[in-house]
Design a protein around this motif. Structure first.
Motif, PDB file in Angstrom:
ATOM      1  N   MET A 129       0.845  -1.194   0.000  1.00 26.77           N
ATOM      2  CA  MET A 129       0.000   0.000   0.000  1.00 26.77           C
ATOM      3  C   MET A 129       0.879   1.243   0.000  1.00 26.77           C
ATOM      4  SD  MET A 129      -2.796  -1.518  -0.235  1.00 26.77           S
ATOM      5  CE  MET A 129      -4.201  -0.503   0.046  1.00 26.77           C
ATOM      6  N   ILE A 130       0.555   2.161  -0.888  1.00 24.98           N
ATOM      7  CA  ILE A 130       1.358   3.379  -1.019  1.00 24.98           C
ATOM      8  C   ILE A 130       0.701   4.489  -0.196  1.00 24.98           C
ATOM      9  CG2 ILE A 130       2.212   5.089  -2.680  1.00 24.98           C
ATOM     10  CD1 ILE A 130       2.044   2.789  -4.799  1.00 24.98           C
ATOM     11  N   PHE A 165       0.177   8.311   0.988  1.00 27.12           N
ATOM     12  CA  PHE A 165       0.358   9.621   0.369  1.00 27.12           C
ATOM     13  C   PHE A 165      -0.584  10.635   1.007  1.00 27.12           C
ATOM     14  CE2 PHE A 165      -2.814   7.219  -1.926  1.00 27.12           C
ATOM     15  CZ  PHE A 165      -3.857   8.121  -2.116  1.00 27.12           C
ATOM     16  N   PRO A 195      -2.673  13.874  -4.158  1.00 26.46           N
ATOM     17  CA  PRO A 195      -2.678  13.081  -5.393  1.00 26.46           C
ATOM     18  C   PRO A 195      -1.325  13.137  -6.103  1.00 26.46           C
ATOM     19  CG  PRO A 195      -4.635  14.480  -5.296  1.00 26.46           C
ATOM     20  CD  PRO A 195      -3.776  14.872  -4.127  1.00 26.46           C
ATOM     21  N   GLU A 196      -0.654  14.298  -6.035  1.00 26.04           N
ATOM     22  CA  GLU A 196       0.651  14.433  -6.700  1.00 26.04           C
ATOM     23  C   GLU A 196       1.662  13.475  -6.086  1.00 26.04           C
ATOM     24  OE1 GLU A 196      -1.271  17.037  -5.768  1.00 26.04           O
ATOM     25  OE2 GLU A 196      -1.863  17.418  -7.857  1.00 26.04           O
ATOM     26  N   ALA A 200       0.934   9.944  -7.214  1.00 28.43           N
ATOM     27  CA  ALA A 200       1.359   9.732  -8.597  1.00 28.43           C
ATOM     28  C   ALA A 200       2.870   9.540  -8.680  1.00 28.43           C
ATOM     29  CB  ALA A 200       0.928  10.924  -9.448  1.00 28.43           C
ATOM     30  N   VAL A 238       4.670   6.018  -9.852  1.00 23.46           N
ATOM     31  CA  VAL A 238       5.487   5.985 -11.065  1.00 23.46           C
ATOM     32  C   VAL A 238       6.914   5.527 -10.719  1.00 23.46           C
ATOM     33  CG1 VAL A 238       6.566   7.434 -12.834  1.00 23.46           C
ATOM     34  CG2 VAL A 238       4.110   7.627 -12.385  1.00 23.46           C
ATOM     35  N   ARG A 246       8.724   2.170 -12.232  1.00 23.39           N
ATOM     36  CA  ARG A 246       9.978   2.264 -13.006  1.00 23.39           C
ATOM     37  C   ARG A 246      11.092   1.470 -12.354  1.00 23.39           C
ATOM     38  NH1 ARG A 246      11.535   8.361 -14.055  1.00 23.39           N
ATOM     39  NH2 ARG A 246      12.902   7.469 -15.638  1.00 23.39           N
ATOM     40  N   PHE A 305       7.412   0.216 -16.405  1.00 34.50           N
ATOM     41  CA  PHE A 305       7.049   1.521 -16.957  1.00 34.50           C
ATOM     42  C   PHE A 305       7.531   1.601 -18.403  1.00 34.50           C
ATOM     43  CE2 PHE A 305       7.175   6.147 -17.358  1.00 34.50           C
ATOM     44  CZ  PHE A 305       5.959   6.479 -16.775  1.00 34.50           C
ATOM     45  N   PRO A 306       6.687   2.112 -19.316  1.00 32.71           N
ATOM     46  CA  PRO A 306       7.077   2.097 -20.728  1.00 32.71           C
ATOM     47  C   PRO A 306       8.252   3.036 -21.035  1.00 32.71           C
ATOM     48  CG  PRO A 306       5.060   3.366 -20.469  1.00 32.71           C
ATOM     49  CD  PRO A 306       5.361   2.757 -19.117  1.00 32.71           C
ATOM     50  N   LEU A 313       0.372   6.335 -21.322  1.00 28.50           N
ATOM     51  CA  LEU A 313       1.184   5.129 -21.134  1.00 28.50           C
ATOM     52  C   LEU A 313       1.281   4.285 -22.402  1.00 28.50           C
ATOM     53  CD1 LEU A 313      -0.299   4.045 -17.685  1.00 28.50           C
ATOM     54  CD2 LEU A 313       2.124   4.525 -18.076  1.00 28.50           C
ATOM     55  N   LEU A 338      -3.368   1.957  -4.006  1.00 27.01           N
ATOM     56  CA  LEU A 338      -3.553   3.352  -3.612  1.00 27.01           C
ATOM     57  C   LEU A 338      -4.987   3.484  -3.107  1.00 27.01           C
ATOM     58  CD1 LEU A 338      -2.041   5.026  -6.792  1.00 27.01           C
ATOM     59  CD2 LEU A 338      -1.063   5.212  -4.503  1.00 27.01           C
ATOM     60  N   GLY A 356      -7.761   5.842  -2.376  1.00 31.04           N
ATOM     61  CA  GLY A 356      -8.091   7.242  -2.597  1.00 31.04           C
ATOM     62  C   GLY A 356      -9.058   7.403  -3.748  1.00 31.04           C
ATOM     63  N   THR A 394      -9.428  12.317  -8.423  1.00 32.27           N
ATOM     64  CA  THR A 394      -8.333  13.264  -8.190  1.00 32.27           C
ATOM     65  C   THR A 394      -6.969  12.634  -8.482  1.00 32.27           C
ATOM     66  OG1 THR A 394      -8.170  12.685  -5.853  1.00 32.27           O
ATOM     67  CG2 THR A 394      -9.624  14.511  -6.400  1.00 32.27           C
ATOM     68  N   ILE A 395      -6.847  11.300  -8.242  1.00 31.05           N
ATOM     69  CA  ILE A 395      -5.533  10.661  -8.459  1.00 31.05           C
ATOM     70  C   ILE A 395      -5.219  10.533  -9.951  1.00 31.05           C
ATOM     71  CG2 ILE A 395      -4.195   8.542  -8.133  1.00 31.05           C
ATOM     72  CD1 ILE A 395      -5.678   8.163  -5.480  1.00 31.05           C
ATOM     73  N   ALA A 402      -3.538  13.561 -11.704  1.00 28.18           N
ATOM     74  CA  ALA A 402      -2.173  13.739 -11.217  1.00 28.18           C
ATOM     75  C   ALA A 402      -1.257  12.667 -11.796  1.00 28.18           C
ATOM     76  CB  ALA A 402      -2.162  13.679  -9.683  1.00 28.18           C
ATOM     77  N   LEU A 403      -1.779  11.452 -11.882  1.00 33.34           N
ATOM     78  CA  LEU A 403      -0.982  10.339 -12.404  1.00 33.34           C
ATOM     79  C   LEU A 403      -0.677  10.556 -13.888  1.00 33.34           C
ATOM     80  CD1 LEU A 403       0.279   7.678 -11.617  1.00 33.34           C
ATOM     81  CD2 LEU A 403      -1.920   6.549 -11.993  1.00 33.34           C
ATOM     82  N   ARG A 420      -0.488  13.399 -15.438  1.00 35.64           N
ATOM     83  CA  ARG A 420       0.518  14.477 -15.535  1.00 35.64           C
ATOM     84  C   ARG A 420       1.915  13.934 -15.242  1.00 35.64           C
ATOM     85  NH1 ARG A 420      -3.379  17.638 -13.025  1.00 35.64           N
ATOM     86  NH2 ARG A 420      -2.463  17.358 -10.955  1.00 35.64           N
ATOM     87  N   GLU A 421       2.025  13.126 -14.183  1.00 33.92           N
ATOM     88  CA  GLU A 421       3.330  12.587 -13.783  1.00 33.92           C
ATOM     89  C   GLU A 421       3.899  11.672 -14.878  1.00 33.92           C
ATOM     90  OE1 GLU A 421       5.143  13.375 -11.281  1.00 33.92           O
ATOM     91  OE2 GLU A 421       6.639  11.752 -11.200  1.00 33.92           O
ATOM     92  N   VAL A 422       3.046  10.812 -15.430  1.00 34.47           N
ATOM     93  CA  VAL A 422       3.510   9.901 -16.479  1.00 34.47           C
ATOM     94  C   VAL A 422       4.010  10.704 -17.680  1.00 34.47           C
ATOM     95  CG1 VAL A 422       2.780   8.158 -18.170  1.00 34.47           C
ATOM     96  CG2 VAL A 422       2.068   7.946 -15.778  1.00 34.47           C
ATOM     97  N   VAL A 458       7.403  12.277 -16.823  1.00 30.45           N
ATOM     98  CA  VAL A 458       8.521  11.326 -16.792  1.00 30.45           C
ATOM     99  C   VAL A 458       8.846  10.795 -18.185  1.00 30.45           C
ATOM    100  CG1 VAL A 458       9.210   9.061 -15.923  1.00 30.45           C
ATOM    101  CG2 VAL A 458       8.116  10.703 -14.388  1.00 30.45           C
ATOM    102  N   ARG A 459       7.817  10.632 -19.022  1.00 26.86           N
ATOM    103  CA  ARG A 459       8.062  10.126 -20.369  1.00 26.86           C
ATOM    104  C   ARG A 459       8.440  11.241 -21.346  1.00 26.86           C
ATOM    105  NH1 ARG A 459       4.056   6.187 -22.986  1.00 26.86           N
ATOM    106  NH2 ARG A 459       5.984   5.579 -24.022  1.00 26.86           N
TER     107      ARG A 459
END
Ligand SMILES: Cc1cc2nc3c(=O)[nH]c(=O)nc-3n(C[C@H](O)[C@H](O)[C@H](O)COP(=O)(O)OP(=O)(O)OC[C@H]3O[C@@H](n4cnc5c(N)ncnc54)[C@H](O)[C@@H]3O)c2cc1C
Ligand SMILES: Nc1ncnc2c1ncn2[C@@H]1O[C@H](COP(=O)(O)O)[C@@H](O)[C@H]1O
Lengths: 263, 329
Positions: A238-239, A241, A244-245, A248, A252, A256, A262-263, B231, B305, B307, B311-312, B315-316, B318-320, B323-324
């Motif tokens: 379980m993560i 946090f 939400p940021e 995420a 990620v 990775r 992760f692609p 993704l 996760l 939640g 909302t997640i 954010a996810l 945006r993060e992906v 990073v990519r």
């Protein structure tokens, strides 16, 4: 229309699976074998076609050990008119090609305009039997079928989802269909019909008869050697946090660096 | 031992499909330095052109239009090529087409057969071992395929795609007269192509992002699609979603939908009913996002996760994208 539906008893979805002591196969002791999965849809589709085409009959056929009888009774309780148990070899076999050979031999004397099966059995998931039966009977076959409709006395139409898109086919009768989805969710049997099905006659083709018909082909050539269960999933990491940021970013990073997916 | 391994090759748009390249990779390994790789294709000259750079010594080719490519017709041609090439093993990609042909080809050619193989190894002069998932990925089995001939359909994504090498194969044209007359009456009338630009199809995808009733409303489902797009993933759904008409049934994953086994499966707002789980539990890594910490999906997931997906997910995504190195969207 004479409809044959091929059914294979498989363990109930909730069954706990374990290997036999020699580790070669599934331990049947303590497992309830039922009509389920795509075969249940095939029975449903057979009954729907029968209802839409007056004068049709549904004949359920199952190859294997004695537990086939109970599954055939389930099909009768749902509305199948007749049932045939094609006995398997005493030492057992889970070779789908052998199952197809035994079934096709039995079907030589069973009228069939349409032979319906599941697109794959819920246990071995081979998807081999319907095509193999068709090849042995010398008629066309189609797997992964949905939306199966009769188009008059001698034909069918259906859809087939593939990687490229959804195909629409027209096919002649007789043929074999491996069904992915019936029009409806499978119905449940009514209690009086369940009671009646207990006394229904079931035709039996014994193994000596089949084995004689198959001659040299009566020996399995696909043989289970090892049956393995994965280490049970231990539950998710379980993560934690606050925003939400943060969720995420942590996810990620784990995908990775730890899972490396992760692609 | 110098086996010839024959691959039934599929091409589309002038390129070999991924599952065919995977089969060629396995065929090269099985044939080893002494054996040889052969191929058979129904796709006519364009498939031949796609195939040549992958190094088969010999190619059997037929020009069967997709409208007439029934499993019975293809099995008859492939069995003929298998005989002529003196193959010991025929490999097929794990596509609808490949799997549909396997049973017929096994009978037509007199072979032992298996589908969905994740490992294939030659174990003796007349014995091939395959490993394959069964029971919707709840177990695996190792099978012995015995006899001089074996037909195996592979599981998609279980093997690396072969790279192109070089070569000018000897080409043989297959005689269509081997097709049984009974196959002539079946016809494919139309093909409704998979939506273009909508990313990989469910069975091809190495990543699947799936949404459930927890997405709350059809209007929120685009959040699933945006994450999937970032993704390069395919989009799936639970039955609650397809029953509610938020997405068509072709998206449904589970017992009465599709079974998938991607490298990464992200289940969002899905409770984890057994009928859903059997369709995705064999995925390599599973992520679950759910407001309810006691949802059964967390028992099969690797990462959880707790939640609100609404909302997640943004954010996810945006993060992906960050990073990519994709432009923010
Ligand atoms: C014969 C049969 C066959 C079936 N076949 C299939 C099948 O093939 N595929 C399939 O999927 N189902 C199938 N089902 C249905 C299955 O039993 C479940 O009903 C279905 O999977 C539930 O879908 P769900 O998880 O989306 O919805 P729910 O069970 O309603 O779960 C929704 C989840 O979302 C969570 N949630 C709510 N709000 C949020 C939020 N804001 N953010 C994050 N999480 C949230 C909730 O905590 C809950 O866990 C079948 C059932 C039967 C009887
Ligand atoms: N032993 C059997 N008896 C009757 N039908 C079978 C049997 N095995 C397979 N079938 C049918 O063939 C379909 C595909 O099975 P399989 O090739 O084993 O995945 C099943 O869904 C059944 O309809």
């Amino acid at each position: 229309m004479e409809i044959v539906v091929l059914i294979k008893p498989i363990p109930e979805a909730e069954s706990r699976l374990r290997a036999t002591p020699d580790g070669r196969g599934l331990e049947p002791e303590g497992v309830k074998f039922v009509l389920a999965g795509y075969d249940e849809s095939a029975v449903e589709q057979a009954l729907l076609l029968k209802e839409s085409l007056p004068g049709s009959r549904v004949h359920a056929v199952s190859f294997g050990p004695a537990r086939c009888e109970e599954t055939l009774r389930a099909a009768i309780a749902l509305g199948a008119d007749r049932a045939t148990w094609v006995e398997g070899p005493p030492e057992g076999s889970d070779d789908p090609v052998l199952a197809a050979r035994a079934l096709a031999a039995a079907l030589q004397t069973v009228p069939h305009d349409l032979v319906l099966g599941g697109k794959q059995a819920g246990d071995d998931e081979e998807g081999i039997v319907p095509g193999a039966v068709a090849e042995l009977l010398g008629i066309p076959s189609f797997g992964y079928v949905t939306d199966l409709r009769s188009s008059g006395p001698s034909g069918l139409t259906f859809l087939r989802p593939t990687e490229a898109g959804v195909e629409r086919w027209e096919a002649p009768l007789p043929c074999v269909v491996g069904l992915q989805q019936a029009w409806n969710d499978p119905r449940s049997a009514k209690l009086p019909n369940i009671l009646k099905s207990r006394k229904a006659p079931i035709l039996k083709v014994d193994w000596p008869t089949t084995s004689k018909a198959l001659a040299l082909e009566a020996k399995p050539r696909s043989i289970g050697e090892k049956f393995e269960l994965p280490a049970p999933r231990t539950g998710a990491k379980m993560i934690e946090f606050k925003t939400p940021e943060e969720a995420a970013e942590k996810l990620v990073r784990l995908l990775r660096e730890e899972a490396k997916v992760f692609p | 031992m110098t086996p010839t391994v024959l691959v039934l090759a599929e091409a589309s748009g002038g390129l070999l499909t991924g599952p065919t390249k995977e089969a060629i990779g396995v065929a090269r390994t099985l044939a080893g330095p002494d054996g040889s790789l052969a191929a058979v294709t129904m796709g006519g000259p364009s498939a031949l052109e796609a195939l040549a750079p992958f190094g088969p010594k010999e190619v059997w080719v037929a020009d069967v239009p997709p409208e007439a490519a029934t499993s019975g017709a293809v099995a008859a041609l492939a069995a003929h090529a298998a005989d002529e090439s003196r193959a010991a093993i025929v490999l097929l990609g794990g596509t609808t087409f490949g799997r549909d042909v396997t049973g017929r080809l096994a009978v037509r050619w007199g072979a032992a057969a298996a589908t969905g193989a994740t490992e294939v190894a030659i174990a003796g002069p007349e014995e091939v071992h395959v490993r394959r998932p069964v029971f919707g990925g709840r177990a695996t089995e190792m099978r012995r395929l015995v006899g001089p001939r074996t037909v195996i359909a592979l599981r998609p994504h279980a093997f690396a795609e072969a790279a192109a090498s070089a070569g000018t194969p000897t080409v043989h044209v297959l005689d269509r007269s081997v097709i049984p007359a009974t196959e002539g009456a079946a016809r494919r009338r139309s093909l409704d192509p998979a939506e273009p630009g909508s990313g990989p199809s469910l069975s091809d995808a190495t990543i699947v992002v799936s949404g459930g009733r927890g997405m709350r409303a059809a209007e929120n489902f685009h959040l699933i699609e945006e994450l999937a797009q970032s993704l390069g993933a395919a989009v799936g759904a639970s039955r609650a979603v397809t029953d509610a008409g938020w997405r068509p049934t072709s998206f449904q994953i589970g017992q009465t939908g599709r079974a998938v086994s991607p490298q990464l499966y992200i289940a969002v707002g899905i409770s984890g009913a057994i009928q859903h789980v059997v369709g995705m539990v064999s995925s390599r890594t599973i992520v679950a996002i759910n407001t309810d910490a006691s949802a059964p999906i967390f028992k099969v997931a690797d990462y959880g996760l707790v939640g609100d997906a609404l909302t997640i997910l943004p954010a996810l995504t945006r993060e992906v994208r960050k990073v990519r190195g994709l432009p923010a969207n």
